[in-house]
Write a protein that holds these residues in place. Structure first.
Motif, short mmCIF file in Angstrom:
data_model
loop_
_atom_site.label_atom_id
_atom_site.label_comp_id
_atom_site.label_asym_id
_atom_site.label_seq_id
_atom_site.Cartn_x
_atom_site.Cartn_y
_atom_site.Cartn_z
N VAL A 1 0.83 -1.22 0.00
CA VAL A 1 0.00 0.00 0.00
C VAL A 1 0.85 1.26 0.00
CG1 VAL A 1 -1.90 -1.20 1.15
CG2 VAL A 1 -0.21 0.05 2.54
N ARG A 2 2.15 1.13 -0.34
CA ARG A 2 3.06 2.27 -0.26
C ARG A 2 2.61 3.43 -1.12
NH1 ARG A 2 5.33 4.04 3.79
NH2 ARG A 2 7.58 4.32 3.86
N ASP A 3 2.01 3.16 -2.27
CA ASP A 3 1.58 4.23 -3.16
C ASP A 3 0.32 4.94 -2.66
OD1 ASP A 3 0.25 1.74 -3.66
OD2 ASP A 3 -0.61 2.61 -5.48
N LEU A 4 -0.37 4.36 -1.68
CA LEU A 4 -1.60 4.95 -1.16
C LEU A 4 -1.38 5.77 0.10
CD1 LEU A 4 -3.95 1.83 -1.55
CD2 LEU A 4 -3.83 3.83 -3.06
N GLY A 5 -0.46 5.33 0.93
CA GLY A 5 -0.22 6.01 2.21
C GLY A 5 0.81 5.26 3.01
N GLY A 6 0.58 5.11 4.32
CA GLY A 6 1.58 4.44 5.14
C GLY A 6 1.03 3.94 6.45
N LEU A 7 1.95 3.40 7.26
CA LEU A 7 1.60 2.79 8.53
C LEU A 7 1.65 3.82 9.65
CD1 LEU A 7 1.06 0.09 10.08
CD2 LEU A 7 3.54 -0.09 10.34
#
Length: 249
Positions: A130-136
């Motif tokens: 999901v790196r392209d969407l956001g983060g942890l």
């Protein structure tokens, strides 16, 4: 190990609301990250939260979860949550993905030597997906319950409203917390990432995601509880929490 429960949480938040979940292959890929971990081998039921049904193998689990919908899903090794030794929930939303897990009994015993290693792999794998969407925004795994845990201490000496002071795995997404997302908390992430850790703590960083693993497993309860107390003191120092008090931030 009687009564010992392992709890894990990985909260991902995205920059925008999208229908990313409509891409069934993408959701299935995220599910595969979980299924690759030994702790997921016992899963027999999956589907919409509270309506999980019996499934056959990995294909059945993927089909039950990757259905193009934004909702909460469950994966477990029994017909109902109160009967399960493995209970995983996956909350899929337009701007978030949340993984949570409770592991106990036979399921925990089977992966006792490497359970924190396995959860770290899940955290890193989902982060990459999901790196392209956001983060942890928040990631941890910690033991709770059990006679030995209660015998050592009825409750932690220090508490924090977000972070688990007895966590044996801290996952810190520096790129996310250095960004402009409203849930970014650089005042907490930076001190945790930079605070010196004992030499036995395993540090791994991938694409800005830092994992601090304090112990590999739970098979040695004495070593586990010692590590929990060391982590508690470390977190208290890093975040400036006074002994006997909880953070109000």
């Amino acid at each position: 190990m009687a009564g010992l429960v392992l709890r894990s949480q990985l909260n991902f938040f995205f920059d925008d609301e999208t229908k990313w979940f409509a891409d069934k292959a993408r959701v299935a890929d995220a599910v595969d990250v979980i299924l690759a971990a030994p702790l997921a081998k016992r899963i027999t039921h999956a589907g919409t939260f509270g309506k999980e049904r019996a499934v056959k193998g990995a294909d059945g689990i993927r089909k039950a979860i990757a259905n193009g919908k934004a909702t909460s899903f469950g994966m477990l090794d029994a017909k109902a949550q109160d009967e399960a030794s493995t209970y995983i929930t996956l909350d899929v939303g337009a701007d978030e993905l949340r993984f949570s897990m409770l592991l106990q009994g036979d399921a925990l015993a089977e992966v006792a030597r490497t359970v924190f290693v396995d959860i770290e792999a899940i955290a890193m794998g989902l982060s990459a997906r999901v790196r392209d969407l956001g983060g942890l925004a928040l990631g941890f795994a910690h033991p709770m319950g059990g006679k030995l845990v209660k015998g050592r201490r009825s409750e932690p000496r220090v508490r924090h409203r977000r972070h688990e002071t007895w966590s044996m795995l801290d996952v810190i997404d520096l790129r996310f917390h250095r960004g402009e997302h409203e849930r970014a908390l650089p005042d907490e992430a930076e001190p945790l990432a930079s605070a010196p850790t004992p030499p036995e703590v395993h540090r791994t960083e991938q694409d800005g995601v830092l994992a601090l693993r304090w112990i590999d497993g739970v098979e040695d309860l004495g070593a586990l509880l010692d590590a929990c107390e060391r982590h508690e003191r470390w977190m208290a120092g890093a975040l400036g929490i006074e002994s006997g008090k909880g953070s109000k931030k």
